[in-house]
Design a protein around this motif. Structure first.
Motif, PDB file in Angstrom:
ATOM      1  N   LYS A 354       0.840  -1.189   0.000  1.00 27.08           N
ATOM      2  CA  LYS A 354       0.000   0.000   0.000  1.00 27.08           C
ATOM      3  C   LYS A 354       0.882   1.249   0.000  1.00 27.08           C
ATOM      4  N   GLY A 355       0.273   2.357  -0.415  1.00 24.97           N
ATOM      5  CA  GLY A 355       0.949   3.637  -0.323  1.00 24.97           C
ATOM      6  C   GLY A 355       1.421   4.153  -1.660  1.00 24.97           C
ATOM      7  N   GLY A 356       2.721   4.148  -1.861  1.00 24.36           N
ATOM      8  CA  GLY A 356       3.310   4.713  -3.060  1.00 24.36           C
ATOM      9  C   GLY A 356       4.704   5.168  -2.717  1.00 24.36           C
ATOM     10  N   SER A 357       5.505   5.442  -3.745  1.00 22.06           N
ATOM     11  CA  SER A 357       6.904   5.770  -3.495  1.00 22.06           C
ATOM     12  C   SER A 357       7.287   7.073  -4.177  1.00 22.06           C
ATOM     13  N   THR A 358       8.489   7.522  -3.915  1.00 19.57           N
ATOM     14  CA  THR A 358       8.995   8.727  -4.577  1.00 19.57           C
ATOM     15  C   THR A 358       9.126   8.509  -6.076  1.00 19.57           C
ATOM     16  N   ALA A 359       9.090   7.249  -6.531  1.00 24.97           N
ATOM     17  CA  ALA A 359       9.159   6.982  -7.965  1.00 24.97           C
ATOM     18  C   ALA A 359       7.785   6.824  -8.594  1.00 24.97           C
ATOM     19  N   THR A 360       6.752   6.855  -7.780  1.00 23.70           N
ATOM     20  CA  THR A 360       5.394   6.711  -8.309  1.00 23.70           C
ATOM     21  C   THR A 360       4.995   7.980  -9.068  1.00 23.70           C
ATOM     22  N   SER A 361       4.334   7.813 -10.184  1.00 23.68           N
ATOM     23  CA  SER A 361       3.963   8.965 -10.995  1.00 23.68           C
ATOM     24  C   SER A 361       2.943   9.837 -10.268  1.00 23.68           C
ATOM     25  N   PRO A 362       2.976  11.141 -10.532  1.00 20.92           N
ATOM     26  CA  PRO A 362       2.023  12.062  -9.901  1.00 20.92           C
ATOM     27  C   PRO A 362       0.588  11.631 -10.199  1.00 20.92           C
ATOM     28  N   GLY A 363      -0.274  11.687  -9.212  1.00 29.92           N
ATOM     29  CA  GLY A 363      -1.677  11.342  -9.416  1.00 29.92           C
ATOM     30  C   GLY A 363      -1.941   9.858  -9.418  1.00 29.92           C
ATOM     31  N   HIS A 364      -0.952   9.066  -9.046  1.00 29.14           N
ATOM     32  CA  HIS A 364      -1.136   7.611  -9.124  1.00 29.14           C
ATOM     33  C   HIS A 364      -1.199   6.979  -7.726  1.00 29.14           C
ATOM     34  N   ILE A 365      -1.422   7.800  -6.718  1.00 23.64           N
ATOM     35  CA  ILE A 365      -1.479   7.309  -5.342  1.00 23.64           C
ATOM     36  C   ILE A 365      -2.878   7.507  -4.777  1.00 23.64           C
ATOM     37  N   ARG A 366      -3.439   6.426  -4.197  1.00 21.02           N
ATOM     38  CA  ARG A 366      -4.746   6.550  -3.523  1.00 21.02           C
ATOM     39  C   ARG A 366      -4.861   5.427  -2.500  1.00 21.02           C
ATOM     40  N   PRO A 367      -5.645   5.634  -1.428  1.00 19.30           N
ATOM     41  CA  PRO A 367      -5.697   4.646  -0.341  1.00 19.30           C
ATOM     42  C   PRO A 367      -6.160   3.258  -0.783  1.00 19.30           C
ATOM     43  N   SER A 368      -6.993   3.199  -1.815  1.00 21.94           N
ATOM     44  CA  SER A 368      -7.533   1.890  -2.201  1.00 21.94           C
ATOM     45  C   SER A 368      -6.582   1.119  -3.122  1.00 21.94           C
ATOM     46  N   TYR A 369      -5.476   1.738  -3.508  1.00 22.59           N
ATOM     47  CA  TYR A 369      -4.543   1.110  -4.453  1.00 22.59           C
ATOM     48  C   TYR A 369      -3.967  -0.173  -3.868  1.00 22.59           C
ATOM     49  N   ARG A 370      -3.979  -1.231  -4.680  1.00 22.76           N
ATOM     50  CA  ARG A 370      -3.410  -2.512  -4.258  1.00 22.76           C
ATOM     51  C   ARG A 370      -2.234  -2.872  -5.169  1.00 22.76           C
ATOM     52  N   ASN A 371      -1.071  -2.554  -4.743  1.00 19.17           N
ATOM     53  CA  ASN A 371       0.112  -2.986  -5.479  1.00 19.17           C
ATOM     54  C   ASN A 371       0.449  -4.397  -5.002  1.00 19.17           C
ATOM     55  N   PHE A 372       1.151  -5.197  -5.800  1.00 18.31           N
ATOM     56  CA  PHE A 372       1.412  -6.581  -5.381  1.00 18.31           C
ATOM     57  C   PHE A 372       2.714  -7.093  -5.992  1.00 18.31           C
ATOM     58  N   PHE A 373       3.465  -7.796  -5.184  1.00 18.21           N
ATOM     59  CA  PHE A 373       4.706  -8.432  -5.639  1.00 18.21           C
ATOM     60  C   PHE A 373       4.903  -9.740  -4.884  1.00 18.21           C
ATOM     61  N   TYR A 374       5.784 -10.578  -5.434  1.00 20.94           N
ATOM     62  CA  TYR A 374       6.131 -11.825  -4.744  1.00 20.94           C
ATOM     63  C   TYR A 374       6.984 -11.499  -3.513  1.00 20.94           C
ATOM     64  N   PRO A 375       6.932 -12.387  -2.531  1.00 24.24           N
ATOM     65  CA  PRO A 375       7.582 -12.043  -1.259  1.00 24.24           C
ATOM     66  C   PRO A 375       9.104 -11.925  -1.330  1.00 24.24           C
ATOM     67  N   HIS A 376       9.731 -12.474  -2.369  1.00 23.42           N
ATOM     68  CA  HIS A 376      11.195 -12.359  -2.450  1.00 23.42           C
ATOM     69  C   HIS A 376      11.629 -11.131  -3.254  1.00 23.42           C
ATOM     70  N   GLN A 377      10.688 -10.450  -3.876  1.00 23.37           N
ATOM     71  CA  GLN A 377      11.086  -9.362  -4.778  1.00 23.37           C
ATOM     72  C   GLN A 377      11.362  -8.079  -4.004  1.00 23.37           C
ATOM     73  N   ARG A 378      12.369  -7.366  -4.425  1.00 22.67           N
ATOM     74  CA  ARG A 378      12.716  -6.155  -3.683  1.00 22.67           C
ATOM     75  C   ARG A 378      13.389  -5.099  -4.532  1.00 22.67           C
ATOM     76  N   TRP A 379      13.255  -5.235  -5.867  1.00 22.74           N
ATOM     77  CA  TRP A 379      13.860  -4.166  -6.668  1.00 22.74           C
ATOM     78  C   TRP A 379      12.937  -2.961  -6.799  1.00 22.74           C
ATOM     79  N   GLN A 380      11.711  -3.071  -6.285  1.00 22.99           N
ATOM     80  CA  GLN A 380      10.827  -1.919  -6.197  1.00 22.99           C
ATOM     81  C   GLN A 380      11.200  -1.075  -4.967  1.00 22.99           C
ATOM     82  N   PHE A 381      10.605   0.102  -4.863  1.00 25.45           N
ATOM     83  CA  PHE A 381      10.852   0.977  -3.713  1.00 25.45           C
ATOM     84  C   PHE A 381       9.965   0.522  -2.552  1.00 25.45           C
ATOM     85  N   THR A 382      10.344  -0.591  -1.949  1.00 21.88           N
ATOM     86  CA  THR A 382       9.502  -1.250  -0.951  1.00 21.88           C
ATOM     87  C   THR A 382      10.069  -1.091   0.449  1.00 21.88           C
TER      88      THR A 382
END
Lengths: 390, 390, 390, 390
Positions: A354-382
């Motif tokens: 949940k949330g968003g990062s400094t790399a997230t595009s403007p206007g692309h953040i909202r509380p209901s947003y469901r981002n998802f990744f596998y538990p071993h992945q970490r190249w995102q701003f997590t």
């Protein structure tokens, strides 16, 4: 302003932003693929254009001519309904078309879209809007993928000369008591959302508290120094196997600037580690181990979203791992057609962020947003925020 | 003309040829790596320069300044004595330095070499000569690696617009009886050779005959049509496992232009298969299976070399697999120092190829030459010539 | 005594010896498979019986009834001409048939062979003889495979309570000058040999010397203590990769009995390392590295065989790696029929070993014998003898 | 009857049942391991004894002597807190200790437990009870692992001569409307449960219906015949990759008895497929694809448990995949000490199964039970029941 006109304005802003992101990249930078999970910058630029070409222009714009008949094969990502496609791990071998070719492809698609949008009925305008949010997702991926590529280069090139700014000290960590009982979550209203953000529904919250801010690098250092990466008791079983097989000892881009000091590689190059910044580029396994070590746990997505709706927390610097598996909401139905493959088919094995990062595009953040990744992945701003039962 | 002057002239010719080879390549083309066995064109350009920088300029040119202190790490290939190096399978991630940077590196090295060579003693001029032959080897590898990269691109780009020329029909296949008894093989004389080409020594030939020319595409088609790739009886055990695991059905770059017709992808793009041209891009396993199917065998390297010395055969279109394992000649000693790693350490598991190909650099073909590859490899311009016992 | 009668006598000796080898094994011991290269003891017992059943009884004994129609599928090893077969890595899953069942299978085959052999023509008696030598090969493999299985068991069980006897000190190492010029090698005479041991032919020897005995454990310790396993200069390139990937630090069954002392696991269990015994269970890579470190090289198979024919060396304790790739002799033709797959198809990627080991069956050692394994394999009783150019 | 006495009686029943399960197995049958996920029968017998020896006898029975000091190393499964252990994929290499040895180990442990239990305080009796439920879990695993082993044997041996009985036709499939709103789930009362079954807590149910019985083989055949395994639209993305990589076409043990007819291998051997029996040995991916194809979905674990508590459904023939990821209940805390590794550390990547199977031990089925496996696993007796939103 009619909806199509507002959308067209938005279209040019979003499409332009993608091109701006590659201004400092060479043709080679935009071509290489540093791992199977990542894609070349050029590919992101082309794939997002393929989306508009395929789902709107090809099917709904009279007289539209494909820019190149081979591109649908090259730039389909995973839409089974759209037929055969180029193997994902081989995207980095496509030295042709060049970055220049791909930018021309974008121009071609943009011109056709500009002409066609006026006549689109509502359901096609919906698809255009989906395409723009799709492109914003790829904008963040483009940045994370370039960061990964550059991190593998011993020259440690910087994507951008601008240093990340951090002038203020983070607030002291405090527990904020969460709401309890039945609350509504999921997207509400007429604004755009992805299909997986709904239906809006009741969720039941048990007594709990959330941290008022994400965990910082400085706090993470204490975990490392306490032997956190070498103590099986903190880890999920899969996580412990991962830590050992991959010899994980720190967040992805941390490195030793000297025997004593940590540095972190980022879009601005290799910098001394900032202990006040939120920790990032960690896996779910690391996030969970940290929380266990700290006597806490990860928030559920419902806890996180209700708190965000109530303004109890701040966020937006890092995507925050939740302890919730990415599964369908009650009553969820995927969208019809090929775009129905967008979210629903990924609902196994992944966790919600949940949330968003400094790399997230403007206007692309909202509380209901469901981002998802596998538990071993970490190249995102997590990163992570702590929670606990009360 | 003193030796150094003649060598300097040669130096400029060879070094210039490398640059000419990349004239049609983009930065991205020169950066990508299509498999672990292959290297980026840019890497070949830099590595051959590293050879001169390391073994001559760094150690023997006073006041030489490394072009870039990170390059030795990036562009050492396999010289253990020269320390740690960048992992081979990650060469394709080096989008920086750019092709332009690497060309400047070449200019820097060439200028320093031009200045320094005058004063080099004989043993350093020997090293310069080794470096030039080393570079010629990489020129052929650059072409084979680019061909492989382009073959993986669905756009099937051509490296060169020039069609391969073939105006004359090959001679009818004939058996040429070979010499018998003791003959001298291995390099002779003062000209350059690699250490593995010597010492010159007696070899014992048993009664045999060689084909007067390599096997053609047309002849190979008969093997395919006779079910050659599906009949275990023709194959070495390792070869049969390889054919089945990799689902091999034809030489590497053959493809179906239509249901009926074969095409072959090459440096000039995808062309209708020429039945008169020598078959190429086959593995030792395929070569051996064909020979078994044809009731023949592969030549030994001694048979091949004695025949070549006697002018009994023509060659030079494809590297020809021999049935000889690549092992040291009697009395072989590797060269001293780091360059001793050049050949000797590869003397297990590989087979010798003789001759040379249309991609071999001018002046790089001689009867004593021992090329070597693993039996499954076939991205080189590799073919075969039949032999038989008499 | 007619040939068939002598052969029948030999048949009962060899077949009985196989059964004697499993007397101390449980059903489970005889069933397990510790790696893909190894086979269960039970499988060896059954496969050698399958050989007689298939190539003699099924095809040439009237009224012969297969013991079990599923056995040909289960116990064919690699004869493509004999059809589909059970996957090699799954041999250890065959808990049924039991060891008892397999011993009954042997009794059935032995009875039928005893009855049928009287009437066999010469070429079938040849096949019987081949079958017996085939079985002797599997007797040694049975021992090496059981040793490997037991070595993986933390209980370190002993196959046999008998300690290996070694009462005399080995002769001091001396160089023995070898013969030079043309000499005959390959099998001669009417006695049995495998097809790959011929044709007998001229071989050319260059000036050289051989050690009078194999390298000992004590000598190998000096190599270890000199850092031999950590110094790339001694190693073939493939060997160095193997040493590093597999973290090899000593011969296969060496282990640390204490911080100070080495032990070696063997058929008699774990014993203090005997510095006087020949080193064994080493790969070709290790043998070659040792020889390079010692300023020597491995013998060629021709050097070894000529010396053995001349009685210049003693051997028989360990199989000795030669530096010769396993390739066909001049004029070699595989035997006709399915048994032609016995040797010829393995002639790539392997090296020749000469001599024989303490695990080799009686009567199975001769100078022309060509044993062969891949260069990384070392679960056989493999050692080395030094050679050098003169 | 005091608690310890009742527990001792239960102890002998459960321990005796384990031994009864291996009555028809040979030493070899009990030793082999057919895949990494499975364990040898002998290992199950020993590991369940190790549990009592380690957590009760070693730590709490005065004068207890370990049966064998090597066994703790051999028979610890995954308890990091208990130190180093034998590698899981190598369990099948332990031909020693024999089945007989392991049965003696059981006798030794049983005798010591019988003597010691009288004096155990409550918290140790709790551990004994945990050990018995632990053993019951392994009883089912023993059966599933033997079934898998025998399925890989071309002889298709039967574990038991008894045919599975099925005399009555299953009820017609009907939708049963589920309860809505807040309901309590999780274990309640003083009876034994695993830590992950609690705490008991409120769960919120949305409008839904459940099928009154699991899906049958006959219904599954319709899915196959409709091309269900070849149509990406039905599948989760991970599932589709699994189906293609593994070439999955039917449930695990289905095989073609003839061109027309399906058979299913089971504990009673290979039998004609029974269309009326519940489908079993399917993965979560298959279960989810079937549900999607049928226009339905999988139940959540809360829906399933509330329905079971209300007696709305029957179950117990197959474990039923739910759509719920295996994650901690609100307020969950793992048990203290090494046994705290029992459940909590597996809470990522797995899905919950409810119910129980014909292989589940008597007394080991209850509505709050949370079984869990990875979504690709299917060697358990796993089936599915449909659910839908209302």
């Amino acid at each position: 302003m009619p909806r199509y006109a507002a959308l067209l304005e938005q279209f040019h802003i979003v499409r332009g932003h993608s091109c701006a992101l590659v201004q400092n990249l060479s043709d080679a930078d935009a071509t290489a693929q540093s791992m199977d999970d990542a894609s070349p910058a050029k590919w992101h630029l082309a794939h997002t254009s393929w989306f508009f070409e395929t789902f709107l222009l090809r099917d709904h714009a009279s007289d539209y001519r494909l820019f190149d008949p081979t591109y649908p094969y090259l730039f389909n990502s995973y839409y089974e309904a759209e037929g055969e496609r180029h193997a994902r791990p081989e995207r980095g071998l496509l030295t042709r078309p060049s970055l220049q070719d791909v930018l021309q492809y974008r121009t071609h698609v943009d011109a056709a879209m500009t002409e066609a949008m006026d006549g689109f009925p509502e359901h096609l305008l919906d698809l255009v809007e989906l395409g723009l949010h799709h492109e914003q997702q790829h904008q963040e991926l483009l940045l994370t993928d370039i960061l990964h590529l550059f991190s593998r280069n011993p020259l440690k090139p910087a994507y951008s000369a601008l240093a990340p700014v951090r002038s203020v000290e983070p607030r002291p960590m405090q527990w904020v008591e969460g709401n309890v009982g039945i609350h509504r979550i999921g997207h509400e209203g007429a604004d755009f959302c992805f299909d997986c953000e709904g239906p809006r529904h009741d969720a039941l919250l048990h007594p709990h508290a959330l941290a008022n801010r994400p965990v910082t690098n400085g706090e993470w250092l204490a975990f490392i120094e306490d032997g956190g990466y070498r103590d099986a008791r903190h880890w999920l079983s899969d996580g412990w196997a991962w830590v050992q097989n991959q010899a994980i000892e720190a967040p992805l881009y941390w490195n030793h600037a000297s025997d004593l000091d940590w540095a972190e590689f980022g879009l601005a190059g290799n910098r001394t580690l900032d202990p006040l910044a939120p920790v990032k580029h960690i896996s779910l396994y690391e996030a969970d181990a940290y929380a266990t070590w700290a006597g806490a746990r990860l928030p559920t997505e419902a806890e996180w979203e209700v708190a965000a709706n109530d303004g109890l927390t701040d966020s937006g610097e890092v995507w925050e791992w939740t302890g919730s598996a990415y599964r369908p909401y009650p009553g969820f139905k995927p969208a019809a057609g090929a775009v129905g493959e967008y979210n629903g088919k990924f609902m196994s094995g992944q966790f919600v962020l949940k949330g968003g990062s400094t790399a997230t595009s403007p206007g692309h953040i909202r509380p209901s947003y469901r981002n998802f990744f596998y538990p071993h992945q970490r190249w995102q701003f997590t990163g992570l925020r702590l929670a606990k039962d009360l």
